[in-house]
Write a protein that holds these residues in place. Structure first.
Motif: not given
Length: 72
Positions: A15-25, A28-32, A57-62
């Motif tokens: 439902q939240d594109d911004h949240f989905a982008r942050l979560f996906h990134r 991605e970083l975790d796997q990298q 930083q992403l985790k904090d934002s999420l």
């Protein structure tokens, strides 16, 4: 990540594109980072450290988004 918000995370990812982008990134970083630490991808300590900082930083934002959404 954040098992107490599992249902809310599922809902926000759709439902939240911004949240989905942050979560996906974040994922991605975790796997990298894992691949770099395992030697699958070339990396030096500074590169890994920088990626870990970005991931944090992403985790904090999420987390902030999750807290706000859980109080709504």
């Amino acid at each position: 990540m954040f098992p107490e918000f599992r249902d809310l995370i599922s809902r926000l990812k759709t439902q939240d594109d911004h949240f989905a982008r942050l979560f996906h990134r974040h994922n991605e970083l975790d796997q990298q980072i894992r691949n770099m630490e395992a030697g699958i991808l070339p990396a030096d300590g500074l590169s890994i450290e920088n990626l870990k900082k970005e991931k944090l930083q992403l985790k904090d934002s999420l987390y902030q988004i999750l807290l706000k959404a859980s109080q709504a």
